[in-house]
Design an enzyme around this catalytic site. Structure first.
Site, PDB file in Angstrom:
ATOM      1  N   TYR A 150       0.816  -1.277   0.003  1.00  0.00           N
ATOM      2  CA  TYR A 150      -0.032   0.017   0.028  1.00  0.00           C
ATOM      3  C   TYR A 150       0.808   1.579   0.113  1.00  0.00           C
ATOM      4  O   TYR A 150       0.226   2.404  -0.303  1.00  0.00           O
ATOM      5  CB  TYR A 150      -1.061  -0.190   1.234  1.00  0.00           C
ATOM      6  CG  TYR A 150      -2.151  -1.099   1.025  1.00  0.00           C
ATOM      7  CD1 TYR A 150      -3.185  -0.540   0.155  1.00  0.00           C
ATOM      8  CD2 TYR A 150      -2.051  -2.303   1.244  1.00  0.00           C
ATOM      9  CE1 TYR A 150      -4.384  -1.391  -0.125  1.00  0.00           C
ATOM     10  CE2 TYR A 150      -3.147  -3.051   1.032  1.00  0.00           C
ATOM     11  CZ  TYR A 150      -4.114  -2.790   0.188  1.00  0.00           C
ATOM     12  OH  TYR A 150      -5.324  -3.720  -0.035  1.00  0.00           O
ATOM     13  N   PHE A 161     -10.848  -5.341  10.415  1.00  0.00           N
ATOM     14  CA  PHE A 161     -11.932  -4.938   9.341  1.00  0.00           C
ATOM     15  C   PHE A 161     -11.476  -5.349   8.019  1.00  0.00           C
ATOM     16  O   PHE A 161     -10.124  -5.345   8.033  1.00  0.00           O
ATOM     17  CB  PHE A 161     -12.476  -3.772   9.724  1.00  0.00           C
ATOM     18  CG  PHE A 161     -11.480  -2.523   9.503  1.00  0.00           C
ATOM     19  CD1 PHE A 161     -11.137  -1.905   8.200  1.00  0.00           C
ATOM     20  CD2 PHE A 161     -10.585  -2.043  10.607  1.00  0.00           C
ATOM     21  CE1 PHE A 161     -10.100  -1.017   8.114  1.00  0.00           C
ATOM     22  CE2 PHE A 161      -9.860  -1.006  10.506  1.00  0.00           C
ATOM     23  CZ  PHE A 161      -9.516  -0.421   9.281  1.00  0.00           C
TER      24      PHE A 161
END
Ligand SMILES: CC(=O)SCCNC(=O)CCNC(=O)[C@H](O)C(C)(C)COP(=O)(O)OP(=O)(O)OC[C@H]1O[C@@H](n2cnc3c(N)ncnc32)[C@H](O)[C@@H]1OP(=O)(O)O
Length: 404
Positions: free
Chosen positions: A124, A404
């Site tokens: 990322y 999550f």
């Protein structure tokens, strides 16, 4: 092959979205959460890439909030379910998804900040994310004693059923989360992420719920037997306490549970207080890993939302190839009252850095000083890094225990 296309999904896309997502993770156990997740799917926050009519890649986020330094809260895009079908990889599909997602947020000005838990640490950074928090795998052996000075709230810890535990957590969590940098606001689907057993590892038992008047711990036991007797591993899923004394009580409860050989928390904070409560801190084993990856969508908005630990007035020259509206010179100014923010300037820069480096420092988990010492942040005016670092610093390590 025609060029792939990207679009926002609709409710009708759910099944294909879910299949691409679980298929990309090569994890069949996730099939068990297909139905519960249907109810909380937010199609307007999900993108798909299509090769003709076939969906080949997905990325989504849910609308949340996060506590920032200074005990203030901002809106957060909690990014999840990023996956590309095997067979379609390394052709830029994820790049299309990231562009659609981040530029969508940029245009709507909906969220100043995005964050995610990454499967792999090397993915990322290229999209402007920085490593904003760390997790610690914390293991403590059974019955490890506390220092005599540790105050343990003597009120009883009770085991309760799931529904009672969820109600209790629902009431207690917000006030604690509001004081802890990195903790998320909780919407209606939080329990699916935190307590749903359906895709838990088979060797672990069902979730247990231990509740104290001022805190709670959710955990799963893993039965193990050694030559000398029981040696269970107790996996902490979530531990929340409103007071240090309740925190100590919950840890004592877990460490003193019969049959247990070791208590392990996969996602503890780097500065978890229990380590300093132990009579012998060496009993705690800690393995550091990356936690939240943070992306500043609009850096000026993001920087004005948090509070600062010390005054500062420095000019940053920020590089951002992926969300180019952030690139350029910004004056970061913070006052003695802790408020501050960034405004456009033409003044000569004091510090040159990438947007991912600023994002890494945003919650206070990584310091600009650290990034300067490893050569990622350039100091153009001597002393400027120390000033900016001091302003962005926090008094406790930011952390997010929520998956999550
Ligand atoms: C928040 C979350 O959900 S994290 C979950 C991420 N998903 C997964 O790990 C599931 C399994 N993996 C996948 O589905 C895919 O491999 C993905 C989503 C990680 C990457 O999808 P792709 O379409 O292959 O990526 P894409 O071709 O757009 O590559 C974009 C860039 O990322 C790099 N990249 C892609 N995957 C990886 C990886 N696993 N490790 C390191 N770099 C990677 C590429 O090299 C490329 O770099 P470049 O732009 O500098 O040349």
């Amino acid at each position: 092959m025609d060029e792939p296309t990207v679009r926002v999904l609709s409710g009708d896309d759910y099944d294909e979205f879910f299949s691409v997502f679980t298929g990309s993770f090569l994890d069949d156990s996730r099939e068990a959460i297909r139905e519960p997740w249907r109810a909380v799917f937010e199609p307007a926050n999900a993108h798909g890439v299509f090769d003709g009519r076939e969906m080949i890649g997905v990325a989504a986020f849910f609308d949340s909030g996060i506590t920032l330094p200074g005990q203030v809260r901002t809106r957060l895009a909690a990014v999840t379910a990023v996956g590309v079908k095997p067979g379609h990889r390394r052709r830029g599909v994820m790049r299309m998804l990231m562009r659609a997602q981040l530029h969508g947020m940029g245009e709507s000005r909906s969220h100043p900040v995005a964050a995610l838990h990454a499967t792999e640490g090397s993915i990322y950074g290229r999209f402007g994310y920085g490593l904003g928090t760390s997790d610690v795998v914390l293991s403590i052996p059974r019955r490890a004693p506390f220092l005599r000075s540790v105050e343990v709230d003597q009120r009883r810890v009770r085991e309760v059923g799931e529904q009672e535990a969820l109600r209790f957590a629902h009431d207690l969590y917000p006030a604690v989360a509001a004081r802890r940098t990195g903790w998320l606001a909780r919407g209606p689907s939080w329990h699916l992420r935190v307590v749903d057993d359906r895709s838990a590892p088979k060797e672990q038992g069902r979730m247990r719920f231990a509740v104290h008047p001022d805190g709670y711990a959710f955990y799963r036991p893993e039965p193990r037997w050694a030559d000398r007797g029981p040696d269970y591993l107790l996996h902490v899923q979530e531990l929340v306490a409103a007071t240090p004394q309740a925190y100590a009580a919950l840890w004592r409860y877990l460490l003193d549970t019969d049959l247990v050989g070791e208590v392990r928390w996969q996602r503890a904070a780097p500065d978890e207080p229990v380590v300093d409560m132990l009579a012998d801190p060496r009993q705690a084993r800690r393995q550091l890993s990356d936690g939240l990856w943070v992306r500043l969508i609009h850096l000026d908005r993001a920087l004005s939302e948090r509070r600062y630990r010390a005054p500062a007035d420095v000019v940053l020259e920020v590089g951002d190839d992926f969300c180019e509206w952030n690139a350029g010179r910004w004056r970061l100014a913070a006052g003695a009252d802790g408020t501050g923010g960034a405004t456009r300037t033409q003044a000569p820069p004091d510090i040159r850095l990438g947007i991912g480096d600023l994002a890494a420092a945003y919650l206070g988990g990584t310091t600009l000083g650290q990034l300067h010492r490893c050569g990622r942040v350039e100091e153009l005016n001597p002393g400027a890094v120390a000033v900016a670092s001091g302003a962005l610093d926090t008094d406790h390590a930011p952390h997010c225990q929520e998956p999550f």
